[in-house]
Write a protein that holds these residues in place. Sequence first.
Motif, PDB file in Angstrom:
ATOM      1  N   UNK A 296       0.845  -1.208   0.000  1.00 12.88           N
ATOM      2  CA  UNK A 296       0.000   0.000   0.000  1.00 12.88           C
ATOM      3  C   UNK A 296       0.875   1.250   0.000  1.00 12.88           C
ATOM      4  N   UNK A 297       1.899   1.263   0.828  1.00 11.77           N
ATOM      5  CA  UNK A 297       2.801   2.418   0.857  1.00 11.77           C
ATOM      6  C   UNK A 297       3.527   2.587  -0.476  1.00 11.77           C
ATOM      7  N   UNK A 298       3.938   1.482  -1.079  1.00 13.57           N
ATOM      8  CA  UNK A 298       4.598   1.563  -2.389  1.00 13.57           C
ATOM      9  C   UNK A 298       3.642   2.164  -3.416  1.00 13.57           C
ATOM     10  N   UNK A 299       2.408   1.690  -3.422  1.00 19.49           N
ATOM     11  CA  UNK A 299       1.417   2.207  -4.375  1.00 19.49           C
ATOM     12  C   UNK A 299       1.145   3.690  -4.133  1.00 19.49           C
ATOM     13  N   UNK A 300       1.079   4.095  -2.867  1.00 20.71           N
ATOM     14  CA  UNK A 300       0.884   5.513  -2.552  1.00 20.71           C
ATOM     15  C   UNK A 300       2.022   6.373  -3.100  1.00 20.71           C
ATOM     16  N   UNK A 301       3.198   5.761  -3.208  1.00 26.01           N
ATOM     17  CA  UNK A 301       4.368   6.464  -3.730  1.00 26.01           C
ATOM     18  C   UNK A 301       4.559   6.215  -5.232  1.00 26.01           C
ATOM     19  N   UNK A 302       3.477   5.816  -5.872  1.00 25.05           N
ATOM     20  CA  UNK A 302       3.443   5.614  -7.322  1.00 25.05           C
ATOM     21  C   UNK A 302       4.411   4.543  -7.825  1.00 25.05           C
ATOM     22  N   UNK A 303       4.631   3.538  -6.992  1.00 23.38           N
ATOM     23  CA  UNK A 303       5.409   2.377  -7.395  1.00 23.38           C
ATOM     24  C   UNK A 303       4.398   1.305  -7.797  1.00 23.38           C
ATOM     25  N   UNK A 304       4.477   0.862  -9.036  1.00 22.91           N
ATOM     26  CA  UNK A 304       3.515  -0.134  -9.502  1.00 22.91           C
ATOM     27  C   UNK A 304       3.684  -1.413  -8.688  1.00 22.91           C
ATOM     28  N   UNK A 305       2.565  -1.880  -8.121  1.00 23.05           N
ATOM     29  CA  UNK A 305       2.589  -2.968  -7.146  1.00 23.05           C
ATOM     30  C   UNK A 305       1.492  -3.978  -7.468  1.00 23.05           C
ATOM     31  N   UNK A 306       1.813  -5.256  -7.276  1.00 25.16           N
ATOM     32  CA  UNK A 306       0.826  -6.317  -7.493  1.00 25.16           C
ATOM     33  C   UNK A 306       0.961  -7.332  -6.369  1.00 25.16           C
ATOM     34  N   UNK A 307      -0.158  -7.732  -5.776  1.00 21.41           N
ATOM     35  CA  UNK A 307      -0.208  -8.692  -4.680  1.00 21.41           C
ATOM     36  C   UNK A 307      -0.947  -9.931  -5.171  1.00 21.41           C
ATOM     37  N   UNK A 308      -0.364 -11.112  -4.947  1.00 22.60           N
ATOM     38  CA  UNK A 308      -1.011 -12.355  -5.370  1.00 22.60           C
ATOM     39  C   UNK A 308      -0.532 -13.494  -4.477  1.00 22.60           C
ATOM     40  N   UNK A 309      -1.418 -14.453  -4.227  1.00 23.44           N
ATOM     41  CA  UNK A 309      -0.995 -15.637  -3.476  1.00 23.44           C
ATOM     42  C   UNK A 309      -0.150 -16.518  -4.393  1.00 23.44           C
ATOM     43  N   UNK A 310       0.742 -17.270  -3.797  1.00 25.86           N
ATOM     44  CA  UNK A 310       1.604 -18.159  -4.581  1.00 25.86           C
ATOM     45  C   UNK A 310       0.761 -19.150  -5.375  1.00 25.86           C
ATOM     46  N   UNK A 311      -0.267 -19.685  -4.748  1.00 25.97           N
ATOM     47  CA  UNK A 311      -1.133 -20.657  -5.421  1.00 25.97           C
ATOM     48  C   UNK A 311      -1.801 -20.036  -6.656  1.00 25.97           C
ATOM     49  N   UNK A 312      -2.340 -18.830  -6.508  1.00 27.74           N
ATOM     50  CA  UNK A 312      -2.980 -18.161  -7.646  1.00 27.74           C
ATOM     51  C   UNK A 312      -1.969 -17.807  -8.727  1.00 27.74           C
ATOM     52  N   UNK A 313      -0.789 -17.383  -8.310  1.00 23.95           N
ATOM     53  CA  UNK A 313       0.263 -17.052  -9.275  1.00 23.95           C
ATOM     54  C   UNK A 313       0.637 -18.267 -10.109  1.00 23.95           C
ATOM     55  N   UNK A 314       0.869 -19.376  -9.458  1.00 27.65           N
ATOM     56  CA  UNK A 314       1.255 -20.587 -10.186  1.00 27.65           C
ATOM     57  C   UNK A 314       0.104 -21.080 -11.053  1.00 27.65           C
ATOM     58  N   UNK A 315      -1.124 -20.954 -10.579  1.00 26.12           N
ATOM     59  CA  UNK A 315      -2.286 -21.331 -11.409  1.00 26.12           C
ATOM     60  C   UNK A 315      -2.337 -20.486 -12.681  1.00 26.12           C
ATOM     61  N   UNK A 316      -2.106 -19.176 -12.538  1.00 27.20           N
ATOM     62  CA  UNK A 316      -2.137 -18.294 -13.711  1.00 27.20           C
ATOM     63  C   UNK A 316      -0.967 -18.581 -14.649  1.00 27.20           C
ATOM     64  N   UNK A 317       0.208 -18.834 -14.097  1.00 27.71           N
ATOM     65  CA  UNK A 317       1.358 -19.168 -14.945  1.00 27.71           C
ATOM     66  C   UNK A 317       1.141 -20.501 -15.656  1.00 27.71           C
ATOM     67  N   UNK A 318       0.560 -21.463 -14.959  1.00 31.12           N
ATOM     68  CA  UNK A 318       0.278 -22.773 -15.564  1.00 31.12           C
ATOM     69  C   UNK A 318      -0.724 -22.654 -16.707  1.00 31.12           C
ATOM     70  N   UNK A 319      -1.773 -21.874 -16.491  1.00 30.01           N
ATOM     71  CA  UNK A 319      -2.765 -21.665 -17.548  1.00 30.01           C
ATOM     72  C   UNK A 319      -2.122 -20.985 -18.755  1.00 30.01           C
ATOM     73  N   UNK A 320      -1.339 -19.969 -18.505  1.00 32.71           N
ATOM     74  CA  UNK A 320      -0.655 -19.267 -19.599  1.00 32.71           C
ATOM     75  C   UNK A 320       0.278 -20.209 -20.341  1.00 32.71           C
ATOM     76  N   UNK A 321       0.973 -21.066 -19.599  1.00 28.03           N
ATOM     77  CA  UNK A 321       1.880 -22.039 -20.235  1.00 28.03           C
ATOM     78  C   UNK A 321       1.105 -22.991 -21.128  1.00 28.03           C
TER      79      UNK A 321
END
Length: 153
Positions: A21-46
């Motif tokens: 949240x602090x990074x985003x407030x300082x205009x740093x592009x930030x993304x939050x994701x669970x490891x499980x969701x990240x791997x699911x999305x990477x697997x689907x993309x693969x």
Amino acid sequence: MYCLLVLQELGKTHIATAIGIEAAKNRISTYFISCHDLISQLSLAHSENRLVDKIKQYNRYKLLIIDEVGYLPVDKTGANLLFQLLAKRYERYSTIVTSNQQFSKWGEVLSDSTLAAAILDRLLHHSYIFNITGNSYRIKDKILEKRENNVVY
């Protein structure tokens, strides 16, 4: 760039979220994701032959927060996909990883000791490690209630 690893029980997701949240407030592009969701999305993309584009998408963020590595087991393919993403981010972007697993257990969690070592090598190289111990934030009220009422659980 730096990687921050927050380990053990107490408030790791809360701390990672607050930093995000602090990074985003300082205009740093930030993304939050669970490891499980990240791997699911990477697997689907693969499986859809879009992995390169998906990794590029995650590399648009200067700060990527991967929550709960080790909460659910990761198969070898998932560990390989995670490695590919982290290898592309290595020394270019900041990554926060939260986990309740000790580094010595990551080989089991990621189903491959060699990949776990390669991932940890990249994560630990320029990292700050916060090992936070204590009672879970979520149960602090129950512990207080127990003390106040002398209830034994």
